[in-house]
Design a protein around this motif. Structure first.
Motif, short mmCIF file in Angstrom:
data_model
loop_
_atom_site.label_atom_id
_atom_site.label_comp_id
_atom_site.label_asym_id
_atom_site.label_seq_id
_atom_site.Cartn_x
_atom_site.Cartn_y
_atom_site.Cartn_z
N ALA A 84 0.83 -1.21 0.00
CA ALA A 84 0.00 0.00 0.00
C ALA A 84 0.86 1.26 0.00
CB ALA A 84 -0.94 -0.01 1.20
N ARG A 85 1.95 1.24 0.78
CA ARG A 85 2.84 2.41 0.82
C ARG A 85 3.49 2.65 -0.54
NH1 ARG A 85 4.25 0.42 5.99
NH2 ARG A 85 6.06 -0.63 5.10
N ALA A 86 3.93 1.57 -1.19
CA ALA A 86 4.56 1.70 -2.50
C ALA A 86 3.56 2.24 -3.53
CB ALA A 86 5.11 0.35 -2.96
N LEU A 87 2.32 1.76 -3.46
CA LEU A 87 1.30 2.23 -4.39
C LEU A 87 0.97 3.69 -4.14
CD1 LEU A 87 -0.55 1.22 -6.68
CD2 LEU A 87 -2.29 0.71 -4.95
N ASP A 88 0.94 4.07 -2.87
CA ASP A 88 0.68 5.47 -2.53
C ASP A 88 1.81 6.37 -3.03
OD1 ASP A 88 -0.85 7.54 -1.06
OD2 ASP A 88 0.92 7.60 0.21
N GLN A 89 3.04 5.89 -2.91
CA GLN A 89 4.18 6.66 -3.42
C GLN A 89 4.09 6.82 -4.93
OE1 GLN A 89 7.98 4.94 -2.51
NE2 GLN A 89 9.13 6.49 -3.63
N LEU A 90 3.62 5.77 -5.59
CA LEU A 90 3.46 5.82 -7.04
C LEU A 90 2.42 6.87 -7.43
CD1 LEU A 90 3.44 2.64 -9.23
CD2 LEU A 90 1.89 4.50 -9.74
N VAL A 91 1.32 6.90 -6.68
CA VAL A 91 0.26 7.87 -6.95
C VAL A 91 0.77 9.29 -6.76
CG1 VAL A 91 -1.97 8.75 -6.14
CG2 VAL A 91 -1.62 6.29 -6.39
N GLU A 92 1.52 9.51 -5.71
CA GLU A 92 2.05 10.85 -5.44
C GLU A 92 3.10 11.26 -6.46
OE1 GLU A 92 3.47 10.76 -1.46
OE2 GLU A 92 1.45 10.76 -0.56
N THR A 93 3.93 10.31 -6.88
CA THR A 93 4.96 10.61 -7.88
C THR A 93 4.34 10.96 -9.22
OG1 THR A 93 6.46 9.07 -6.75
CG2 THR A 93 7.06 9.74 -8.98
N ALA A 94 3.18 10.38 -9.51
CA ALA A 94 2.50 10.66 -10.78
C ALA A 94 2.14 12.13 -10.94
CB ALA A 94 1.24 9.81 -10.90
N GLU A 95 2.12 12.86 -9.83
CA GLU A 95 1.82 14.29 -9.89
C GLU A 95 2.90 15.06 -10.67
OE1 GLU A 95 -0.75 16.08 -8.82
OE2 GLU A 95 -1.86 14.38 -8.02
N TYR A 96 4.09 14.48 -10.80
CA TYR A 96 5.17 15.14 -11.53
C TYR A 96 5.06 14.92 -13.04
CZ TYR A 96 7.36 15.64 -6.96
OH TYR A 96 7.62 15.97 -5.65
N ALA A 97 4.15 14.05 -13.46
CA ALA A 97 3.96 13.80 -14.88
C ALA A 97 2.99 14.82 -15.47
CB ALA A 97 3.44 12.37 -15.09
N ASP A 98 2.89 14.86 -16.81
CA ASP A 98 1.94 15.77 -17.42
C ASP A 98 0.52 15.28 -17.19
OD1 ASP A 98 1.21 13.82 -19.36
OD2 ASP A 98 2.89 14.40 -20.63
N GLY A 99 -0.47 16.11 -17.50
CA GLY A 99 -1.86 15.82 -17.16
C GLY A 99 -2.36 14.48 -17.65
N LYS A 100 -2.05 14.15 -18.91
CA LYS A 100 -2.56 12.90 -19.51
C LYS A 100 -1.98 11.68 -18.80
CE LYS A 100 -2.92 10.57 -23.97
NZ LYS A 100 -2.56 10.64 -25.41
N GLN A 101 -0.65 11.67 -18.63
CA GLN A 101 -0.01 10.52 -18.00
C GLN A 101 -0.35 10.43 -16.52
OE1 GLN A 101 0.80 9.53 -21.41
NE2 GLN A 101 1.51 8.17 -19.80
N ARG A 102 -0.44 11.59 -15.87
CA ARG A 102 -0.81 11.61 -14.45
C ARG A 102 -2.17 10.96 -14.24
NH1 ARG A 102 -2.04 16.65 -13.88
NH2 ARG A 102 -4.23 16.10 -14.11
#
Length: 274
Positions: free
Chosen positions: A74-92
């Protein structure tokens, strides 16, 4: 857990019956003589307690590893979700949607599949659909700072999921469980035979308590050895929280965003690949 209780009750009845009908033929002694309550805790009972304690520690160790793996995933998945904020809108949006659907598939489909403790480590196929989608959505980000962090978080998620599925399988082989059940039955029957035949109310109470405690220990072992099912189980609370967080983050940028999966985590729309 019904089997240990039934066996213990039958063993207690058999021991008391043997005390009444078989003991006079085996022991040429007066009915008022026999083992004292303290003598009931002999070598056989000691062996039984040691075996149960050892197996209980082993089973609880597996339970602890399952809980740690579930939280780590769950922690790794949460980190992945938060890191996705650094991607552009479509990929995020694509990555966060996949993460939310992955968490939902784990919670709704994979958790029940692990409950019986007899799995082969494969779990449900539903979460794999979304983890594959996530990795495909990482590719357009190659060369960007977020790419390495996303890959690292996804690798950690995959490792923790594998550990969770491994620990879902019962760590105590069936042969050992049945051996413990047989030892418990022999112990109770033996102690029942050794009871005084008269003025034995105290011994009967002691034997009943011993039977209850040994049976309860065996039931706890059986329950804890199946960390995702039973009374004492690991709940999908952490992954459920990540599901909510991913959905919340997704809709922070687009209030009308819809997840590409149904309530069970199955795909309902074809997600556009970047």
């Amino acid at each position: 857990m019904v089997i240990p209780v039934v066996v213990a009750v039958l063993a207690l009845i058999a021991g008391l019956a043997a005390n009444t009908y078989l003991r006079p033929r085996l022991l040429a002694e007066d009915d008022d003589s026999g083992m004292a309550v303290k003598d009931l805790v002999g070598p056989l009972l000691t062996l039984t307690v040691l075996l149960l304690a050892f197996v209980l520690v082993t089973a609880y160790g597996s339970y602890g590893k399952a809980e740690v793996a579930a939280r780590g995933e769950a922690r790794a998945l949460d980190q992945l979700v938060e890191t996705a904020e650094y991607a552009d809108g479509k990929q995020r949006a694509a990555i966060q949607s996949d993460a939310a659907c992955y968490a939902r598939a784990v919670r709704v489909q994979e958790w029940p599949a692990m409950a019986d403790g007899n799995g082969n480590g494969n779990g449900s196929k539903a979460p794999s659909v979304w983890s594959t989608d996530m990795r495909q959505n990482f590719r357009p980000l190659e060369g960007e700072p977020a790419f390495g962090m996303l890959v690292s978080a996804d690798t950690k998620r995959s490792e923790e999921r594998s550990e969770r599925l491994t620990q879902a399988t019962a760590s105590i082989p069936s042969a050992i469980f049945w051996f413990l059940l047989a030892v418990l039955a022999v112990t109770v029957v033996s102690l029942g035979i050794c009871l005084l035949r008269k003025h034995n109310r105290g011994q009967l109470i002691a034997l009943s308590l011993i039977t209850v405690l040994l049976t309860a220990t065996l039931c706890i072992i059986r329950d804890v050895d199946r960390p995702f099912g039973g009374i004492v189980d690991v709940q999908p609370t952490a992954v459920s929280d990540v599901e909510k967080q991913a959905t919340r983050d997704l809709r922070t940028h687009d209030k009308n965003a819809e997840l590409p999966c149904d309530a069970a985590g199955n795909r309902v729309t074809q997600q556009t690949k970047g």
